[in-house]
Design an enzyme around this catalytic site. Structure first.
Site, PDB file in Angstrom:
ATOM      1  CG  ASP A 134      -1.951   1.152   1.156  1.00 58.49           C
ATOM      2  OD1 ASP A 134      -2.365   1.544   0.062  1.00 58.49           O
ATOM      3  OD2 ASP A 134      -2.303   1.664   2.234  1.00 58.49           O
ATOM      4  CB  CYS A 214     -13.171   8.958  -3.180  1.00 60.50           C
ATOM      5  SG  CYS A 214     -13.336   7.276  -2.561  1.00 60.50           S
ATOM      6  CE  LYS A 222      -4.487  13.869  10.824  1.00 60.05           C
ATOM      7  NZ  LYS A 222      -3.196  13.964  11.560  1.00 60.05           N
TER       8      LYS A 222
END
Length: 379
Positions: A134, A214, A222
């Site tokens: 990832d 998305c 944040k």
């Protein structure tokens, strides 16, 4: 060296250590992915969480000396939660996306890749490898697609015939010349269900995602969530599964092969109100092992506030008022003010007016005014 025999041994061993699918591909440039990434950058569709250097994402030789092959692995995870607690009045709950159920998938995949590396090293001591999950430079999905793990769906997920898109992906670059596997044929066909139901229109076309819209990305930001998305987020605390749950290829796909991927229902679907006052230590102890905690508690708390507004949970007003008055973070105070207005009622109006007089931060003041407008509109 008989690399075909070694490849077969690796495949057998991978099953023994809990890898559900494995594929092999070349270390050639990912040319199609490069064009796609350049286009994404031009359109401003990137999330900002990616490796910024596109060349590193598509040229394995830029991150590894003389790469000869790449091994892609996939691990299936559950799509259904056993004994899921119910969300009810006064005890509303949020939800973490399925990919964040159980132990952080980075930990799970790194463990499997490490075991695989050790096995290959035991067979070929001079081997050089580099594994990533990832956060590495390579695009997991591009590697998996070329290695025959699955096809790249219109929802931008790798879809496998066996497990649907409910799989974690990882890869290993090697110095060994393994024979590549054959990529899989695209099976999405004329189906556009994922595009049609995306809550924010983030899937602008098959295989093209505007990450800035998305929900999975937005839940990880944040700052103040843009107004247009606040009513779209629902009770999502982290991630979004809509484009997966509507996919016909995921119908009846639910696998419980790995204990570490199983969700704790009270963590995967937690009560919302306690999240508003949770301390850093408690948050880390309770949620630190799941991938959805990687950005800390602030985004989760902001999303919990929006979820309470989504439910119009009047029982949460005392908690939200306390947050609006006492939290030191402007984003949390302001989001609470907006939520109070969304829930509405006489108490909400009175507290918002009091907060307006006491507040000094301009962004929070703007949110209080939005809350008052919402409250007035609901009368």
């Amino acid at each position: 060296m008989d690399y075909q025999k070694l490849k077969e041994e690796i495949i057998i061993y991978s099953k023994e250590i809990g890898i559900d699918k494995i594929g092999f591909t070349t270390a050639d440039t990912f040319s199609e992915m490069k064009n796609r990434l350049i286009r994404q950058a031009e359109l401003g569709f990137q999330s900002g969480f990616e490796e910024p250097d596109i060349n590193k994402r598509v040229h394995p030789e830029q991150i590894f000396p003389e790469p000869r092959s790449i091994i892609s692995i996939a691990i299936a995870y559950p799509s259904k939660m056993k004994d899921a607690p119910q969300s009810k009045r006064g005890e509303r709950r949020g939800i973490f996306a399925r990919a964040s159920w159980g132990t952080d998938y980075h930990v799970i995949l790194r463990d499997r890749l490490k075991q695989l590396e050790e096995f290959i090293n035991s067979k070929v001591p001079e081997v050089v490898t580099k594994s990533m999950v990832d956060t590495g430079e390579l695009a997991d999905r591009a590697v998996a697609e070329r290695a025959g793990i699955g096809w790249s769906g219109k929802n931008c997920s790798i879809i496998t015939p066996e497990f649907g898109s409910y799989v974690y992906l990882g890869e290993m670059i090697t110095s060994l010349p393994f024979e590549p596997d054959t990529p899989m044929e695209d099976r999405c066909g004329a189906c556009n269900k994922c595009i049609d139901v995306c809550p924010t229109g983030a899937l602008v076309a098959g295989g093209q995602l505007n990450a800035q819209r998305c929900i999975a990305f937005l839940t990880q930001t944040k700052g103040f969530l843009p107004d247009e998305f606040r009513t779209k987020i629902g009770n999502r605390l982290y991630g979004c599964d809509t484009c997966q749950t509507v996919c016909p290829e995921n119908k009846r796909k639910d696998f419980h092969f790995h204990p570490e991927t199983e969700p704790d229902p009270e963590i995967a679907k937690p009560l919302l109100k306690p999240l508003l006052s949770i301390g850093n230590r408690e948050f880390k102890e309770k949620f630190g092992h799941v991938s959805g905690s990687w950005r800390g508690k602030k985004p989760i708390q902001r999303n919990a506030i929006l979820a309470l507004a989504h439910y119009k949970d009047e029982t949460a007003l005392p908690d939200l008022i306390k947050v609006m008055k006492e939290d030191t973070r402007p984003v949390i105070r302001g989001t609470a003010a907006w939520a109070i207005g969304k829930i509405g009622g006489q108490e909400a109006a009175a507290e918002l007016h009091l907060a307006l007089e006491a507040e000094n931060d301009q962004e929070v003041i703007n949110e209080i005014r939005k809350g008052l407008q919402l409250q007035e509109a609901s009368q």
